[in-house]
Design a protein around this motif. Structure first.
Motif, mmCIF file in Angstrom:
data_model
loop_
_atom_site.group_PDB
_atom_site.id
_atom_site.type_symbol
_atom_site.label_atom_id
_atom_site.label_comp_id
_atom_site.label_asym_id
_atom_site.label_seq_id
_atom_site.Cartn_x
_atom_site.Cartn_y
_atom_site.Cartn_z
ATOM 1 N N GLY A 16 0.918 -1.223 0.023
ATOM 2 C CA GLY A 16 0.033 -0.088 0.046
ATOM 3 C C GLY A 16 0.818 1.487 -0.038
ATOM 4 N N CYS A 19 2.454 1.737 -3.635
ATOM 5 C CA CYS A 19 1.509 2.048 -4.545
ATOM 6 C C CYS A 19 1.057 3.712 -4.173
ATOM 7 C CB CYS A 19 0.294 1.416 -4.592
ATOM 8 S SG CYS A 19 0.569 -0.205 -5.306
ATOM 9 N N GLY A 20 0.916 4.029 -3.088
ATOM 10 C CA GLY A 20 0.745 5.314 -2.455
ATOM 11 C C GLY A 20 1.797 6.197 -3.031
ATOM 12 N N ALA A 103 -2.204 -4.110 -3.669
ATOM 13 C CA ALA A 103 -3.003 -2.957 -3.232
ATOM 14 C C ALA A 103 -3.364 -1.941 -4.451
ATOM 15 C CB ALA A 103 -2.022 -1.946 -2.536
ATOM 16 N N THR A 105 -4.986 1.684 -5.918
ATOM 17 C CA THR A 105 -5.159 3.268 -5.279
ATOM 18 C C THR A 105 -5.286 4.266 -6.784
ATOM 19 O OG1 THR A 105 -4.567 5.117 -4.145
ATOM 20 C CG2 THR A 105 -2.698 4.045 -5.167
ATOM 21 N N HIS A 232 -8.803 4.031 -2.406
ATOM 22 C CA HIS A 232 -7.956 3.536 -1.891
ATOM 23 C C HIS A 232 -8.145 1.921 -1.329
ATOM 24 C CE1 HIS A 232 -5.356 7.076 -0.535
ATOM 25 N NE2 HIS A 232 -6.518 7.909 -0.299
ATOM 26 N N THR A 245 -2.953 2.710 1.338
ATOM 27 C CA THR A 245 -2.355 3.397 0.137
ATOM 28 C C THR A 245 -2.563 4.903 0.495
ATOM 29 O OG1 THR A 245 -4.619 3.188 -0.714
ATOM 30 C CG2 THR A 245 -3.057 1.630 -1.323
#
Length: 246
Positions: A16, A19-20, A103, A105, A232, A245
């Motif tokens: 997460g 990816c965030g 994940a 987002t 998210h 995320t």
């Protein structure tokens, strides 16, 4: 998936964060004059540095590390030679995996200034997400999230895209529950469970309620509407939702 162990929570949080971070870097780098391919290459380098894999490329052989959509493109836009312009509505969607955990987002935003009507739908997408998040708890009906999203949209004179939905995520990029609607369905009475991992993603639209697929076989389009997404990955727990995320 249902997250049960400390390893599950740690693995989900790690991918997460990755990816965030990629999402945020691509938003930061989105300036007039840059191409969507150049943005996607930044994502590819960041995935490699983090020891993670792009989910669309790895799972579906998508022709890009990320999905980047502009204006009439609502989702699953293919990175290429298209150049970002001042005032464009851009959506960046990042999903990936590491050590068997996934994940997902995404965020829509306006490039530069002078497009207040587009900024409004971006703001409403986040407002709808925040409102729906309050319903994202074990023991609640899944339909409560969609009902809340649609209510927020209508309060602002907007609507939702009904044929794009959230979904389960965790051990694969798409898994049960296979849909989390952005509207209320009285038949959608599945009960959310402790530890359930979902990708919650309101799509707010100015007019149309459905998208259609382009001839490229990937990109979803509208004819005359602007659409914003806010997404998210969330782990549902009795102590409250964990957004992996952010």
């Amino acid at each position: 998936m249902i997250a049960k162990t400390e390893a599950d929570f740690n693995g989900l949080k790690e991918i997460g964060r990755i990816c965030g971070a990629i999402r945020d870097e691509l938003v930061h780098c989105t300036k007039p004059g840059i191409t969507t391919k150049e943005l996607d290459e930044i994502a590819g380098e960041m995935f490699e540095k983090a020891g993670a894999q792009s989910a669309p490329k790895g799972e579906y052989d998508f022709p890009g590390y990320t999905c980047i959509s502009i204006n009439e493109e609502v989702a699953h836009g293919i990175p290429g030679d298209r150049t970002i312009q001042e005032g464009d509505l851009v959506n960046i969607d990042v999903s990936g995996s590491k050590n068997g955990y996934f994940a997902d987002t995404g965020i829509s935003f306006v490039v530069g200034d002078g497009a207040d009507h587009l900024q409004k739908i971006c703001d409403v997408a986040k407002e709808a997400f925040d409102a729906g998040l309050k319903k994202a708890k074990p023991g609640s009906k899944k339909s409560a999230l969609g009902k809340t999203v649609h209510k927020v949209a209508k309060q602002h004179g907007l609507t939702v895209i009904k044929n794009l939905t959230g979904h389960g995520v965790g051990r694969s990029i798409h898994e049960a529950p296979d849909h989390i609607f952005n509207f209320y369905s009285r038949w959608d009475d599945e009960i959310l469970k402790d530890g359930m991992v979902i990708a919650f993603e309101p799509f707010i639209s100015t007019l149309e309620e459905e998208v259609y697929q382009s001839e490229d076989g990937w990109t979803f389009l509208t004819d005359e509407s602007s659409v914003a997404q806010y997404e998210h990955t969330i782990i549902l727990t009795k102590k409250g939702p964990i957004i992996t995320t952010l």
